[in-house]
Motif scaffolding. Sequence first.
Motif, mmCIF file in Angstrom:
data_model
loop_
_atom_site.group_PDB
_atom_site.id
_atom_site.type_symbol
_atom_site.label_atom_id
_atom_site.label_comp_id
_atom_site.label_asym_id
_atom_site.label_seq_id
_atom_site.Cartn_x
_atom_site.Cartn_y
_atom_site.Cartn_z
ATOM 1 N N VAL A 258 -38.047 -61.738 -10.978
ATOM 2 C CA VAL A 258 -37.653 -62.024 -9.596
ATOM 3 C C VAL A 258 -38.817 -61.785 -8.646
ATOM 4 O O VAL A 258 -39.094 -62.594 -7.745
ATOM 5 C CB VAL A 258 -36.442 -61.167 -9.190
ATOM 6 C CG1 VAL A 258 -36.151 -61.316 -7.695
ATOM 7 C CG2 VAL A 258 -35.217 -61.573 -9.999
ATOM 8 N N ASN A 259 -39.532 -60.697 -8.867
ATOM 9 C CA ASN A 259 -40.678 -60.387 -7.999
ATOM 10 C C ASN A 259 -41.769 -61.447 -8.107
ATOM 11 O O ASN A 259 -42.430 -61.775 -7.106
ATOM 12 C CB ASN A 259 -41.246 -59.014 -8.342
ATOM 13 C CG ASN A 259 -40.332 -57.880 -7.893
ATOM 14 O OD1 ASN A 259 -39.470 -58.080 -7.042
ATOM 15 N ND2 ASN A 259 -40.503 -56.703 -8.468
ATOM 16 N N SER A 260 -41.966 -61.976 -9.313
ATOM 17 C CA SER A 260 -42.999 -63.007 -9.489
ATOM 18 C C SER A 260 -42.630 -64.288 -8.755
ATOM 19 O O SER A 260 -43.497 -64.973 -8.198
ATOM 20 C CB SER A 260 -43.217 -63.296 -10.972
ATOM 21 O OG SER A 260 -42.109 -63.967 -11.547
ATOM 22 N N ASP B 217 -38.054 -67.612 -16.045
ATOM 23 C CA ASP B 217 -39.276 -67.328 -16.800
ATOM 24 C C ASP B 217 -39.352 -68.151 -18.073
ATOM 25 O O ASP B 217 -39.852 -67.694 -19.103
ATOM 26 C CB ASP B 217 -39.389 -65.835 -17.124
ATOM 27 C CG ASP B 217 -40.827 -65.429 -17.424
ATOM 28 O OD1 ASP B 217 -41.749 -66.079 -16.910
ATOM 29 O OD2 ASP B 217 -41.019 -64.447 -18.181
ATOM 30 N N ARG C 78 -40.637 -64.404 -6.045
ATOM 31 C CA ARG C 78 -40.760 -64.096 -4.616
ATOM 32 C C ARG C 78 -42.218 -64.059 -4.172
ATOM 33 O O ARG C 78 -42.545 -64.425 -3.039
ATOM 34 C CB ARG C 78 -40.066 -62.789 -4.319
ATOM 35 C CG ARG C 78 -38.536 -62.898 -4.360
ATOM 36 C CD ARG C 78 -37.846 -61.538 -4.220
ATOM 37 N NE ARG C 78 -36.407 -61.698 -4.046
ATOM 38 C CZ ARG C 78 -35.520 -60.737 -4.223
ATOM 39 N NH1 ARG C 78 -35.940 -59.500 -4.549
ATOM 40 N NH2 ARG C 78 -34.229 -60.954 -4.056
ATOM 41 N N SER D 101 -29.607 -66.262 -15.024
ATOM 42 C CA SER D 101 -30.826 -65.509 -15.332
ATOM 43 C C SER D 101 -31.433 -65.842 -16.689
ATOM 44 O O SER D 101 -32.627 -65.618 -16.901
ATOM 45 C CB SER D 101 -30.541 -64.012 -15.264
ATOM 46 O OG SER D 101 -29.486 -63.649 -16.150
ATOM 47 N N ARG E 154 -27.446 -61.178 -11.144
ATOM 48 C CA ARG E 154 -28.136 -59.890 -11.121
ATOM 49 C C ARG E 154 -28.657 -59.459 -12.483
ATOM 50 O O ARG E 154 -29.282 -58.400 -12.600
ATOM 51 C CB ARG E 154 -27.204 -58.817 -10.546
ATOM 52 C CG ARG E 154 -26.870 -59.059 -9.086
ATOM 53 C CD ARG E 154 -26.099 -57.914 -8.465
ATOM 54 N NE ARG E 154 -25.821 -58.167 -7.055
ATOM 55 C CZ ARG E 154 -26.681 -57.927 -6.079
ATOM 56 N NH1 ARG E 154 -27.863 -57.398 -6.361
ATOM 57 N NH2 ARG E 154 -26.372 -58.192 -4.820
ATOM 58 N N SER F 197 -34.359 -60.108 -14.516
ATOM 59 C CA SER F 197 -35.225 -58.925 -14.544
ATOM 60 C C SER F 197 -36.012 -58.811 -13.236
ATOM 61 O O SER F 197 -36.391 -59.818 -12.633
ATOM 62 C CB SER F 197 -36.190 -58.998 -15.730
ATOM 63 O OG SER F 197 -37.203 -59.948 -15.499
ATOM 64 N N GLU F 198 -36.256 -57.587 -12.829
ATOM 65 C CA GLU F 198 -36.961 -57.344 -11.569
ATOM 66 C C GLU F 198 -38.366 -57.937 -11.561
ATOM 67 O O GLU F 198 -38.764 -58.552 -10.559
ATOM 68 C CB GLU F 198 -37.014 -55.839 -11.287
ATOM 69 C CG GLU F 198 -37.583 -55.498 -9.917
ATOM 70 C CD GLU F 198 -37.509 -54.023 -9.594
ATOM 71 O OE1 GLU F 198 -38.096 -53.601 -8.578
ATOM 72 O OE2 GLU F 198 -36.854 -53.283 -10.360
ATOM 73 N N PRO F 199 -39.162 -57.791 -12.646
ATOM 74 C CA PRO F 199 -40.502 -58.402 -12.637
ATOM 75 C C PRO F 199 -40.469 -59.920 -12.467
ATOM 76 O O PRO F 199 -41.320 -60.488 -11.763
ATOM 77 C CB PRO F 199 -41.071 -58.002 -13.995
ATOM 78 C CG PRO F 199 -40.329 -56.779 -14.389
ATOM 79 C CD PRO F 199 -38.947 -56.973 -13.859
ATOM 80 N N LEU G 176 -29.705 -62.837 -5.316
ATOM 81 C CA LEU G 176 -29.030 -62.318 -6.500
ATOM 82 C C LEU G 176 -27.567 -62.086 -6.189
ATOM 83 O O LEU G 176 -27.225 -61.476 -5.186
ATOM 84 C CB LEU G 176 -29.683 -61.008 -6.948
ATOM 85 C CG LEU G 176 -31.191 -61.065 -7.263
ATOM 86 C CD1 LEU G 176 -31.704 -59.683 -7.602
ATOM 87 C CD2 LEU G 176 -31.457 -62.035 -8.404
#
Length: 263
Positions: free
Chosen positions: A250-252, A223, A254, A219, A243, A246-248, A262
Amino acid sequence: MKRHERLSSVLELLAQRGRLDVEELAAEFDVSQATVRRDFDHLAEQQLLTRTRGGAATNNVSYDLPLRYKEARKAAEKDRIAKAAAQLVRRGSVVGLTGGTTATAVARFLATRPDLNGEDMAGGDPGLTVVTNALNIASELAVRPQIKIVVTGGVARPQSFELTGPLAGRILEEITLDLVFLGANAVDRYGVYAHHEGEASINRIMTDRAHEKVAIVDSSKLDRHAFAKICALADLDCLITDRGASEPVVNSLRAEGLSVRLV
């Protein structure tokens, strides 16, 4: 903290801050100032930093850290990523492995998978064929009789043990891979990157020659970008990371259509 872990942390902090002070770093690491001075002197001898009065500063080298200093960073996360990656490999497959600590961990998991033992296969075919441009990976797997090793030619980079240059590319253009595990220095929504253009070029060819492309990065590399682009995000089938991502972020990834796993 073990010494190799401390040395890795020193270089990482130096890359972030530009300068380090002996007294401050001793307090931060909870070690003596003499220990910090010895660490600085050791790294200065290898031209990885410049000693200053009371501390150390970056020199003009790129902080593409030698492999031995990377091994301690996020070791547990890299092991989980590597184990998940190794489970994707089917018996009899032709697998490409680029260089790097996570790819090296994948090789170790593959080497100990009992179901890949090739002794029972008809005609003496290997349980697995591994194609790599990393000398350290080839060295570790060469003693495994169930694994056939194909090593590219090329010129070795001392920092990563990877072979680069036209000779490496010439071999890769003659073969086809079922799956490639792509180590990288950075990944962002635009692509996958390496610090060195020679490594990026060979990794790009390996990616082009594979039916399935899987990036394996911890991780801390998400970014971010580095000097040389290996491939676009759209070229990947999957990215495996830990894991701690960061969620943002990973979302970007996806949102760009990439499958992110993860572990």
